[in-house]
Scaffold this active site. Structure first.
Site, mmCIF file in Angstrom:
data_model
loop_
_atom_site.group_PDB
_atom_site.id
_atom_site.type_symbol
_atom_site.label_atom_id
_atom_site.label_comp_id
_atom_site.label_asym_id
_atom_site.label_seq_id
_atom_site.Cartn_x
_atom_site.Cartn_y
_atom_site.Cartn_z
ATOM 1 N N GLY A 68 36.344 -34.866 -67.593
ATOM 2 C CA GLY A 68 35.125 -34.774 -68.173
ATOM 3 C C GLY A 68 34.862 -36.058 -69.115
ATOM 4 N N TRP A 70 34.124 -39.112 -69.171
ATOM 5 C CA TRP A 70 32.823 -39.927 -68.949
ATOM 6 C C TRP A 70 31.412 -39.151 -69.189
ATOM 7 C CZ3 TRP A 70 32.009 -44.401 -64.815
ATOM 8 C CH2 TRP A 70 32.975 -45.071 -64.911
ATOM 9 N N ASP A 91 32.722 -33.218 -59.025
ATOM 10 C CA ASP A 91 34.124 -33.435 -58.848
ATOM 11 C C ASP A 91 34.640 -32.723 -57.779
ATOM 12 O OD1 ASP A 91 36.162 -35.439 -60.419
ATOM 13 O OD2 ASP A 91 36.983 -33.753 -59.040
ATOM 14 N N ASP A 107 33.604 -31.558 -52.598
ATOM 15 C CA ASP A 107 34.134 -33.007 -52.185
ATOM 16 C C ASP A 107 32.789 -34.015 -51.855
ATOM 17 O OD1 ASP A 107 34.997 -35.055 -50.494
ATOM 18 O OD2 ASP A 107 36.340 -33.961 -49.421
ATOM 19 N N LYS A 171 33.898 -47.639 -59.712
ATOM 20 C CA LYS A 171 35.161 -48.144 -59.894
ATOM 21 C C LYS A 171 35.724 -48.582 -58.494
ATOM 22 C CE LYS A 171 38.750 -45.016 -60.496
ATOM 23 N NZ LYS A 171 39.451 -44.374 -61.535
HETATM 24 C C1 LIG Z 1 40.011 -41.083 -62.679
HETATM 25 S S1 LIG Z 1 39.557 -39.565 -62.294
HETATM 26 C C2 LIG Z 1 37.942 -39.471 -63.025
HETATM 27 C C3 LIG Z 1 38.147 -39.304 -64.595
HETATM 28 C C4 LIG Z 1 36.624 -39.045 -65.239
HETATM 29 N N1 LIG Z 1 35.720 -40.227 -65.294
HETATM 30 C C5 LIG Z 1 36.944 -38.827 -66.855
HETATM 31 O O1 LIG Z 1 36.537 -39.517 -67.570
HETATM 32 O O2 LIG Z 1 37.550 -37.851 -67.213
HETATM 33 C C6 LIG Z 1 39.146 -39.280 -60.504
HETATM 34 C C7 LIG Z 1 38.308 -38.327 -60.189
HETATM 35 O O3 LIG Z 1 37.897 -38.409 -58.660
HETATM 36 C C8 LIG Z 1 37.785 -37.071 -58.093
HETATM 37 N N2 LIG Z 1 37.849 -37.331 -56.809
HETATM 38 C C9 LIG Z 1 38.495 -37.961 -55.824
HETATM 39 N N3 LIG Z 1 37.923 -37.875 -54.583
HETATM 40 C C10 LIG Z 1 36.872 -36.992 -54.729
HETATM 41 C C11 LIG Z 1 35.905 -36.678 -53.616
HETATM 42 N N4 LIG Z 1 36.136 -36.795 -52.397
HETATM 43 N N5 LIG Z 1 34.726 -35.958 -54.000
HETATM 44 C C12 LIG Z 1 34.648 -35.789 -55.500
HETATM 45 N N6 LIG Z 1 35.496 -36.172 -56.560
HETATM 46 C C13 LIG Z 1 36.756 -36.971 -55.966
HETATM 47 C C14 LIG Z 1 39.247 -36.598 -58.558
HETATM 48 O O4 LIG Z 1 39.129 -35.043 -58.306
HETATM 49 C C15 LIG Z 1 39.318 -37.051 -60.071
HETATM 50 O O5 LIG Z 1 38.944 -35.870 -60.979
#
Ligand SMILES: C[S@@+](CC[C@H](N)C(=O)[O-])C[C@H]1O[C@@H](n2cnc3c(N)ncnc32)[C@H](O)[C@@H]1O
Length: 216
Positions: A68, A70, A91, A107, A171
């Site tokens: 959370g 961002w 997420d 997802d 990203k």
């Molecule tokens: C690097 S973290 C994000 C950190 C977040 N921006 C923060 O500031 O706390 C990447 C996120 O992408 C999510 N993610 C990966 N594949 C996903 C998908 N198919 N659908 C939704 N979220 C996904 C992961 O669960 C993870 O929480």
């Protein structure tokens, strides 16, 4: 390096390195001090300080939001007590509630989840943020395909749903098809830049594409 973990405390070298990196990382310490849930918050702060995206946006979507960081930054900068703004985060994983943020769990590859995100937004977003990164399975080719496919899904969603003039931050990973995406985005946005925040670890191949002025 200030703190070192001895072998007696953690047997696996990779675990010792991870703990050492966390303990010695100034952004981890700053996140803790400033109440951010992740050090990733500083990446969005840097992006927004440079490109000034959040303040201008009325409807914001944060993809891959957990835990959370961002969303906290978006809520601070976009909401700030202003009436009429809408912030939606999504997420695979749950997040603890954040004031001003509507959360959709699921997802992003699932059409039903995308539909719930669109319902929650209620209107075309002017800013879509994607910090999504798939869990790696350790098989280079599979990981590579998963990264590319997730980034592409976010980019397709942005092309189909952004408001005119809107912005998209995503990203990407070097070697993960980012050059192709960059040129694709150039056809539908006025400007596309790439940016590596100082808070992004040097050894990480991640970087961010910042596309502004959505045209079609
Ligand atoms: C690097 S973290 C994000 C950190 C977040 N921006 C923060 O500031 O706390 C990447 C996120 O992408 C999510 N993610 C990966 N594949 C996903 C998908 N198919 N659908 C939704 N979220 C996904 C992961 O669960 C993870 O929480």
């Amino acid at each position: 390096m200030k703190v070192r973990i001895t072998k007696g405390r953690l047997k696996k070298l990779s675990s010792r390195r991870w703990v050492e990196r966390q303990l010695n990382d100034p952004f981890v310490a700053a996140a803790k001090k400033q109440g951010y849930r992740s050090r990733a918050a500083f990446k969005l702060i840097e992006i927004d300080d440079k490109f000034g995206l959040i303040k201008k946006a009325r409807t914001v979507l944060d993809l891959g939001a957990a835990p959370g960081g961002w969303s906290q930054v978006a809520a601070e900068r976009a909401c700030g007590g202003t009436y009429g703004r809408k912030l939606v985060a999504s997420d695979l994983l749950d997040i603890a509630p954040i004031n001003g943020i509507e959360f959709v769990k699921g997802d992003f590859n699932d059409e039903e989840v995308v539909k719930r995100i669109l319902d929650a937004l209620g209107d075309k977003p002017d800013l879509i943020l994607s910090d999504m990164s798939p869990n790696t399975v350790g098989h280079a080719k599979t990981d590579h395909i998963r990264i590319i496919s997730l980034v592409k899904s976010a980019a397709d969603f942005a092309s189909n749903n952004l408001a005119l003039g809107g912005s998209f931050v995503v990203k990407v990973f070097q070697g993960g098809g980012e050059q192709r995406l960059l040129s694709d985005l150039k056809t539908s946005f006025g400007k596309v830049a790439h940016f590596k925040p100082k808070s992004s670890r040097k050894e990480s191949s991640e970087l961010y594409l910042i596309a502004t002025g959505f045209k079609k």
